[in-house]
Scaffold this motif. Structure first.
Motif, PDB file in Angstrom:
ATOM      1  N   ILE A 185      17.381 -11.284   2.873  1.00 45.55           N
ATOM      2  CA  ILE A 185      15.946 -11.482   2.644  1.00 45.55           C
ATOM      3  C   ILE A 185      15.423 -12.648   3.484  1.00 45.55           C
ATOM      4  CG2 ILE A 185      14.136 -11.828   0.930  1.00 45.55           C
ATOM      5  CD1 ILE A 185      15.591  -9.314   0.267  1.00 45.55           C
ATOM      6  N   GLY A 231      -0.296  -4.242   0.281  1.00 48.70           N
ATOM      7  CA  GLY A 231       0.846  -3.608   0.940  1.00 48.70           C
ATOM      8  C   GLY A 231       0.895  -2.098   0.771  1.00 48.70           C
ATOM      9  N   ALA A 247       0.110  -3.217   6.789  1.00 45.41           N
ATOM     10  CA  ALA A 247       1.521  -2.867   6.632  1.00 45.41           C
ATOM     11  C   ALA A 247       1.899  -1.719   7.563  1.00 45.41           C
ATOM     12  CB  ALA A 247       1.801  -2.482   5.181  1.00 45.41           C
ATOM     13  N   PRO A 302       5.937 -11.061   1.518  1.00 47.17           N
ATOM     14  CA  PRO A 302       5.634  -9.638   1.438  1.00 47.17           C
ATOM     15  C   PRO A 302       6.662  -8.834   2.234  1.00 47.17           C
ATOM     16  CG  PRO A 302       3.833 -10.841   2.500  1.00 47.17           C
ATOM     17  CD  PRO A 302       4.981 -11.784   2.356  1.00 47.17           C
ATOM     18  N   PHE A 303       6.917  -7.630   1.758  1.00 54.78           N
ATOM     19  CA  PHE A 303       7.966  -6.828   2.348  1.00 54.78           C
ATOM     20  C   PHE A 303       7.772  -6.531   3.841  1.00 54.78           C
ATOM     21  CE2 PHE A 303      10.887  -3.264   2.660  1.00 54.78           C
ATOM     22  CZ  PHE A 303      11.976  -3.888   2.096  1.00 54.78           C
ATOM     23  N   PRO A 304       6.550  -6.231   4.283  1.00 56.37           N
ATOM     24  CA  PRO A 304       6.373  -5.923   5.717  1.00 56.37           C
ATOM     25  C   PRO A 304       6.859  -7.043   6.632  1.00 56.37           C
ATOM     26  CG  PRO A 304       4.407  -5.356   4.505  1.00 56.37           C
ATOM     27  CD  PRO A 304       5.296  -6.063   3.538  1.00 56.37           C
ATOM     28  N   ILE A 306      10.734  -6.458   7.125  1.00 59.94           N
ATOM     29  CA  ILE A 306      11.283  -5.108   7.318  1.00 59.94           C
ATOM     30  C   ILE A 306      11.821  -4.864   8.732  1.00 59.94           C
ATOM     31  CG2 ILE A 306       9.004  -4.073   7.770  1.00 59.94           C
ATOM     32  CD1 ILE A 306      11.696  -2.306   5.790  1.00 59.94           C
ATOM     33  N   LEU A 326      19.622  -3.338  -0.893  1.00 63.82           N
ATOM     34  CA  LEU A 326      18.305  -3.972  -0.804  1.00 63.82           C
ATOM     35  C   LEU A 326      17.476  -3.777  -2.053  1.00 63.82           C
ATOM     36  CD1 LEU A 326      18.014  -3.559   2.889  1.00 63.82           C
ATOM     37  CD2 LEU A 326      17.527  -5.637   1.628  1.00 63.82           C
ATOM     38  N   HIS A 327      17.684  -2.666  -2.748  1.00 59.10           N
ATOM     39  CA  HIS A 327      16.994  -2.510  -4.029  1.00 59.10           C
ATOM     40  C   HIS A 327      17.440  -3.613  -4.988  1.00 59.10           C
ATOM     41  CE1 HIS A 327      15.831   2.014  -3.696  1.00 59.10           C
ATOM     42  NE2 HIS A 327      14.916   1.219  -3.196  1.00 59.10           N
ATOM     43  N   GLY A 362      16.215  -7.015  -3.639  1.00 58.13           N
ATOM     44  CA  GLY A 362      14.753  -7.093  -3.686  1.00 58.13           C
ATOM     45  C   GLY A 362      14.244  -7.316  -5.095  1.00 58.13           C
ATOM     46  N   ASP A 382      11.287   5.365  -4.662  1.00 54.18           N
ATOM     47  CA  ASP A 382      11.048   4.564  -3.460  1.00 54.18           C
ATOM     48  C   ASP A 382      11.008   5.440  -2.214  1.00 54.18           C
ATOM     49  OD1 ASP A 382      10.607   2.367  -1.904  1.00 54.18           O
ATOM     50  OD2 ASP A 382      12.731   1.974  -1.585  1.00 54.18           O
ATOM     51  N   LEU A 397      11.865   2.095   1.803  1.00 51.94           N
ATOM     52  CA  LEU A 397      13.191   1.670   2.253  1.00 51.94           C
ATOM     53  C   LEU A 397      14.045   2.828   2.764  1.00 51.94           C
ATOM     54  CD1 LEU A 397      14.302  -1.175  -0.141  1.00 51.94           C
ATOM     55  CD2 LEU A 397      14.168  -1.262   2.321  1.00 51.94           C
TER      56      LEU A 397
END
Lengths: 315, 298
Positions: free
Chosen positions: A52, A250, A271, B141-143, B146, B167-168, B171, B232, B235
């Motif tokens: 992460i 997002g 996004a 934020p995820f973007p 990624i 990653l799940h 995350g 999901d 991902l």
């Protein structure tokens, strides 16, 4: 913060009667710690940092290069950032994303609060109705969007034509100015149950004595809502607004399922633009876009937290 | 729901046998007008579902150029068989099930372990710092991660459902730890102390005492992890390199091109993708909602 009672615990750790077999693990009083606790946390933390935090740092690094996603690269300083500020397409995607998130947040919260009030009132078949309202929460957003895609592009136009209402006799998904409304509607459909749950939790935290007192004072139900319910669940509203807004910024799947970002680029979210950097050969450029996006969202979070502190809402 | 039984005598001139008028129980006075309104409102959820079922049972001729809202006669059950074959449903189903099962298990174990260790060592800077670190990551934020993340997982050979599981779990760790930590704090330390006196190690204490006591929170975290990983799209779409291993939502997307003209097949396929979670939810709805509510109160 509640320092759990162990520090005070185990000081006279059964000093004489029980021969201490393995009390070393609990001998916190001497400042010792069982290494097992580290084994519980460190591996997970390491993986978390690796999957992460590291990508985030790598991304920031590459945003300062001209890396296309493959091949060679070199440092180009801040030119990616400069170019982004000059790029009308990027600006458009930011405007769309924020307007969309704002509109959706408002509608979702109004709808969710209405549903929560309804479910909390004295209605017949409450369990059944509640079950129905929470169904959207368990369905895949993408699949739901495909279903709505057909409804918007075929069913609705045919219905409108039969009713003789020509402005809507074509698909709103193909209309640059209306497509975003469809995305808002489906997002509300999908996201309202989650917000409703939080409001229900809020409504149940209000003691019913409060309403009894209001009843005695002769307040009508609308007055009760305005003067009692709303102030008492303000904290829950704040949670919903903050979490919701951040989530809607997002939004991705629903746009993919409904418009794919079209018509043209009218409904392309930030996004989506960032994701396009993976195949579009503008990897480093979109990474710079991602960094800006991160800073903006961070700024918003900070502002929201500030506002909460000033209002004195305790979460 | 709110069976807040309050028996405070209210100063009113006609006390109904000393009990308050509003005992918060069902059957006090049903609001029929509101019930009707809620029933009408629930159509917003039921209609799209009805429409999906109706479309899935139509032949292409029955769909024609109509609204698609009419119930088909005769019903075409063979759409499901055709969609089953066309999308290779069993393979996508297994892939999704694999991702979901391991994401749920991983989330439960990792988050509860981390929460337990942090809660029991709250006065140590390392653990408190870990908690702050995990929480601060919720602001990313995820973007933002990624693109480098996909490169990284591809390099490590994690561009498959296994990587998605990873990653799940990671995350969700921030949020899940937050849910667990308050719950762990509410477990009295005396329970552990006595077990330790009998020579139990920290692992044993966690496995035999703490984890079972976390059951209500395990349910909440498990439900969130289940829904999040089953549905999901982002991902798997971004990470899984081999289309044959793709999960159900992504498979729907991949087959859009083929479905383009054949809506019967498409809707049969959508319905099959929705059905598992829908059935589980309907069967366990009371349990699911109470679990999710517990998460909301936090």
């Amino acid at each position: 913060m509640t320092t759990t009672a162990e520090t005070a615990q185990a000081t006279p750790a059964a000093a004489s009667t029980v021969p201490p077999k393995a009390p070393l693990s609990t001998a916190r009083a001497q400042g010792r710690i069982d290494p097992t606790y580290y084994w519980m946390v460190v591996p997970v933390l390491a993986l978390f940092a690796f999957f992460i935090t590291l990508p985030a740092l790598v991304g920031v690094f590459f945003s300062l290069t001209n890396y296309a996603g493959y091949g060679d690269w070199k440092f180009i300083g801040l030119s990616n950032y400069v170019n982004i500020f000059k790029d009308p397409a990027v600006l458009q995607s930011y405007i769309f994303t924020f307007v969309f998130a704002l509109a959706t947040t408002v509608v979702v919260n109004v709808v969710a609060l209405a549903i929560a009030l309804g479910l909390n009132a004295k209605i017949k078949w409450r369990t059944g109705i509640r079950t129905v309202f929470f169904i959207p929460m368990v369905l895949s957003a993408l699949v739901v969007s495909f279903v709505f895609n057909y409804l918007f592009s075929n069913t609705l136009p045919v219905l409108m034509e039969r009713l003789g209402y020509t402005p809507l006799a074509t698909s709103i998904l193909a209309n640059e100015n209306l497509a975003w409304i469809a995305i808002v509607l489906v997002t509300v459909w999908q996201a309202a149950p989650g917000a409703t749950i939080i409001y229900l939790a809020g409504l149940q935290s209000v003691p019913s004595e409060v309403y009894e007192a209001a009843d005695l004072d002769g307040a009508g139900s609308f007055r009760q809502f305005l003067s009692l319910t709303l102030p008492l669940i303000l904290g829950y509203l704040v949670i919903n607004v903050i979490l919701g807004f951040k989530g809607f910024l997002g939004t991705y799947e629903i746009i993919v399922g409904l418009t794919g970002g079209g018509p043209g680029m009218a409904t392309q979210s930030v996004a989506m633009r960032i994701f396009s950097g993976f195949t579009g050969g503008d990897y480093s450029y979109q990474m710079a876009n991602a960094v800006i996006y991160f800073l903006i969202t961070l700024l918003i979070s900070v502002i929201q937290l500030r506002l909460i502190q000033r209002r004195g809402v305790s979460l | 729901m709110t069976a807040s039984t309050l028996s405070k005598p209210v100063n009113r001139t006609a006390p109904a046998a000393g009990r308050s008028r509003r005992s918060g129980r069902e059957g006090y006075k049903i609001n029929w007008w509101l019930t009707a309104l809620m029933l009408v409102a629930s159509l917003t959820v039921l209609l799209p579902l009805y429409f999906t079922v109706a479309m899935a049972l139509k032949s292409p001729e029955q769909i024609g150029t109509g609204t698609g809202l009419a119930w088909p006669n005769p019903m075409n059950w063979e759409n499901f068989a055709a969609a089953y074959v066309a999308t290779n449903f069993p393979r996508a189903f297994l892939s999704t099930a694999f991702v979901t099962v391991f994401s749920v298990l991983g989330s439960l174990v990792c988050s509860s372990l981390v929460a337990y260790a942090i809660a029991r060592n709250w006065n140590r800077n390392f653990f408190r710092g870990s908690f702050v670190y995990l929480l601060s990551a919720m602001f990313i934020p995820f973007p933002v991660i990624i693109l480098p993340l996909i490169k990284q997982t591809a390099l490590l050979g994690l561009d498959n459902p296994g990587g998605v599981v990873f990653l799940h779990v990671l995350g969700g760790i921030s949020f899940n730890t937050l849910l667990y930590i308050a719950f762990v704090r509410s477990i009295p330390a005396e329970l552990e102390e006595s077990a330790r006196m009998d020579g139990a190690t920290t692992w044993q204490v966690f496995r035999k005492i703490i984890f079972p006591l976390l059951a209500p929170m395990n349910a909440t975290v498990g439900i969130f992890a289940f829904l999040g990983s089953w549905n999901d799209f982002l991902l798997p779409q971004m990470m899984i390199a081999d289309p044959a291993l793709q999960t159900l939502p992504v498979v729907q997307m991949l087959f859009q091109g083929e479905f383009n003209t054949n809506y019967s097949l498409a809707f049969a396929s959508y319905l099959m993708a929705m059905a598992p979670t829908l059935v589980v939810y309907i069967l366990a709805q009371r349990w699911v909602l109470s679990g999710v509510m517990r998460g909301a109160v936090k």
